[in-house]
Design a protein around this motif. Structure first.
Motif, PDB file in Angstrom:
ATOM      1  N   TYR A   1     -10.747  -1.356   3.707  1.00  0.00           N
ATOM      2  CA  TYR A   1     -10.258  -1.156   5.076  1.00  0.00           C
ATOM      3  C   TYR A   1     -11.385  -0.642   5.972  1.00  0.00           C
ATOM      4  CZ  TYR A   1      -7.734   0.957   8.988  1.00  0.00           C
ATOM      5  OH  TYR A   1      -7.296   1.307  10.240  1.00  0.00           O
TER       6      TYR A   1
ATOM      7  N   PHE B   1       0.832  -1.204   0.000  1.00  0.00           N
ATOM      8  CA  PHE B   1       0.000   0.000   0.000  1.00  0.00           C
ATOM      9  C   PHE B   1       0.865   1.251   0.000  1.00  0.00           C
ATOM     10  CE2 PHE B   1      -2.243   3.415   2.271  1.00  0.00           C
ATOM     11  CZ  PHE B   1      -3.365   3.543   1.460  1.00  0.00           C
TER      12      PHE B   1
ATOM     13  N   ILE C   1      -9.907  -5.323  -6.633  1.00  0.00           N
ATOM     14  CA  ILE C   1      -8.893  -4.429  -7.178  1.00  0.00           C
ATOM     15  C   ILE C   1      -8.790  -4.542  -8.702  1.00  0.00           C
ATOM     16  CG2 ILE C   1      -6.469  -3.775  -7.125  1.00  0.00           C
ATOM     17  CD1 ILE C   1      -7.937  -3.165  -4.557  1.00  0.00           C
TER      18      ILE C   1
ATOM     19  N   TYR D   1      -7.071  -9.214   0.359  1.00  0.00           N
ATOM     20  CA  TYR D   1      -8.526  -9.257   0.313  1.00  0.00           C
ATOM     21  C   TYR D   1      -9.019 -10.616  -0.146  1.00  0.00           C
ATOM     22  CZ  TYR D   1      -8.111  -4.216   0.753  1.00  0.00           C
ATOM     23  OH  TYR D   1      -7.800  -2.963   1.188  1.00  0.00           O
TER      24      TYR D   1
ATOM     25  N   CYS E   1      -8.548   0.398  -1.631  1.00  0.00           N
ATOM     26  CA  CYS E   1      -7.970  -0.150  -0.401  1.00  0.00           C
ATOM     27  C   CYS E   1      -8.650   0.458   0.825  1.00  0.00           C
ATOM     28  CB  CYS E   1      -6.469   0.121  -0.355  1.00  0.00           C
ATOM     29  SG  CYS E   1      -5.497  -0.783  -1.580  1.00  0.00           S
TER      30      CYS E   1
ATOM     31  N   TYR F   1      -6.672  -7.702   6.686  1.00  0.00           N
ATOM     32  CA  TYR F   1      -7.487  -6.628   6.131  1.00  0.00           C
ATOM     33  C   TYR F   1      -7.121  -5.250   6.680  1.00  0.00           C
ATOM     34  CZ  TYR F   1     -10.623 -10.429   4.641  1.00  0.00           C
ATOM     35  OH  TYR F   1     -11.159 -11.551   4.075  1.00  0.00           O
TER      36      TYR F   1
ATOM     37  N   LEU G   1      -4.165  -2.688   4.830  1.00  0.00           N
ATOM     38  CA  LEU G   1      -4.407  -1.968   3.578  1.00  0.00           C
ATOM     39  C   LEU G   1      -3.723  -2.632   2.384  1.00  0.00           C
ATOM     40  CD1 LEU G   1      -4.089   1.651   4.974  1.00  0.00           C
ATOM     41  CD2 LEU G   1      -6.121   0.745   3.864  1.00  0.00           C
ATOM     42  N   ASN G   2      -3.343  -3.877   2.546  1.00  0.00           N
ATOM     43  CA  ASN G   2      -2.697  -4.620   1.466  1.00  0.00           C
ATOM     44  C   ASN G   2      -3.768  -5.213   0.549  1.00  0.00           C
ATOM     45  OD1 ASN G   2      -1.256  -6.285  -0.233  1.00  0.00           O
ATOM     46  ND2 ASN G   2      -0.154  -7.352   1.386  1.00  0.00           N
ATOM     47  N   PRO G   3      -3.869  -4.749  -0.706  1.00  0.00           N
ATOM     48  CA  PRO G   3      -4.927  -5.261  -1.587  1.00  0.00           C
ATOM     49  C   PRO G   3      -4.790  -6.747  -1.877  1.00  0.00           C
ATOM     50  CG  PRO G   3      -3.334  -3.965  -2.825  1.00  0.00           C
ATOM     51  CD  PRO G   3      -3.023  -3.747  -1.371  1.00  0.00           C
TER      52      PRO G   3
END
Length: 266
Positions: free
Chosen positions: A60, A17, A94, A87, A56, A79, A82-84
Motif C-alpha cells: 500500500y 484486509f 503474500i 496485487y 499489505c 492497490y 489493502l486487498n492482497p
C-alpha cells in the motif's frame, strides 16, 4: 490533488484486509490472555496474520506514494484497498513470504505492485516510491519493539512479549533485505533514477534474478552468519534481547520439539 481523480471505491478498505486485521486482533488477545490454552497455535496465527498485515501495508505504501507522485492508475488496480488479492504478484507478495516465514522464520521481501513509472516525474519521487515499502517495515519494527526500547514490559505477558520480539525480527529482516541495492529489490529502485541510462540497460536483464542471488549468498555460512549477526545487533539496539527473540521463534514453530527453557524463562 491527485487523490481527487480516484473514485471513493478505489480507496475503500477491503473486507479481506479487515478480516486479516480481525484475525490479528483476536489471536493477539488470545496470546495476551492465554485463553487459547496452548500458546503455540495462538502465537502462530497472531504472528502470521500480523505479518500479512505488514505485507499489505508495505505494498500500500508503494501504491499510495506513487499516487501522490502522479500515477493515478493504482486506484483502478485496487492497490489502495489493502486487498492482497489485488496485487500484481499476489503469490510473490503474500503467499511466498508467508511460506518462507512458516518454513524458516525469515522476513522475505514481497513482490511488487505494478507502478506506471512514466506517469511519475522527478528522480526524488521515483526513489521515494521504492523506499516507501521498506520504510513501512522499519516503522512496523519500531512499533513491535516499542515496549522493549521504552522499557514498558511490566505487565506484558511472557508469550505476547516473545511474539512481539519475533515480529520485530521479521520486520528488521524484511527492511534490511528490501533495502539492499540489488536489482529487483527496493534498494535498487531507490538508486535507479540516479543511474545513467547505459548502466540501467546493463542491469535490467538481471532484475528478475536479484532475490534469488541474495538468497544464494545467504546459503554461504560466513555471509549468513554476518547477516544475522547484524540483524540481532539491531534488535539488541532496539531493546529486544536474544532470549526473547529466540523464544518467540521457538514458540511460533510450535510443531517442532521446542525448547523447554523458553517455557520457564523469566
Amino acid at each position: 490533488m491527485t487523490t481527487a481523480t480516484t473514485r471513493p471505491s478505489d480507496r475503500r478498505i477491503s473486507p479481506v484486509f479487515l478480516g486479516i486485521l480481525a484475525v490479528t486482533a483476536v489471536t493477539g488477545w488470545a496470546t495476551w490472555t492465554g485463553s487459547a490454552g496452548r500458546p503455540g497455535p495462538a502465537v502462530f496465527l497472531f504472528v502470521t496474520a500480523a505479518w500479512i498485515v505488514s505485507l499489505c501495508l508495505h505494498e500500500y505504501a508503494h501504491a499510495r506514494t506513487a499516487l501522490h507522485g502522479g500515477d493515478i492508475s493504482v486506484g483502478a488496480k485496487g492497490y489502495l484497498t489493502l486487498n492482497p488479492l489485488k496485487y500484481t504478484h499476489a503469490v510473490l507478495s503474500i503467499l511466498l513470504p508467508v511460506l518462507f516465514l512458516i518454513a524458516g522464520g525469515i522476513g522475505l521481501p514481497g513482490g511488487a505492485v505494478f507502478i506506471e513509472r512514466g506517469r511519475i516525474r522527478g528522480r526524488w519521487r521515483h526513489s521515494l516510491v521504492s523506499a516507501a515499502g521498506p520504510l513501512t517495515n522499519v516503522l512496523f519494527a519500531a512499533v513491535c519493539s516499542a515496549p522493549f526500547w521504552l522499557h514498558a514490559l511490566d505487565g506484558v505477558p511472557r508469550d505476547f512479549r516473545y511474539a512481539l520480539a519475533f515480529l520485530a525480527l521479521l520486520q528488521v529482516t524484511a527492511a534490511i533485505l528490501n533495502f539492499l541495492p540489488v536489482p529487483g529489490l527496493d534498494g535498487y529502485g531507490v538508486l535507479e533514477p540516479w543511474l545513467s541510462y547505459q548502466v540501467k540497460r546493463q542491469v535490467e536483464p538481471f532484475a528478475q534474478f536479484g532475490l534469488l542471488f541474495v538468497f544464494a549468498l545467504l546459503w554461504v555460512p560466513s555471509i549468513n552468519q554476518a547477516f544475522f549477526d547484524a540483524i540481532y545487533a539491531i534488535l539488541r539496539g532496539l531493546g529486544v534481547d536474544d532470549i526473547d527473540r529466540y523464544c518467540g521463534q521457538n514458540l511460533y514453530r510450535f510443531w517442532t520439539s521446542g525448547d523447554p527453557y523458553c517455557s520457564f524463562s523469566r
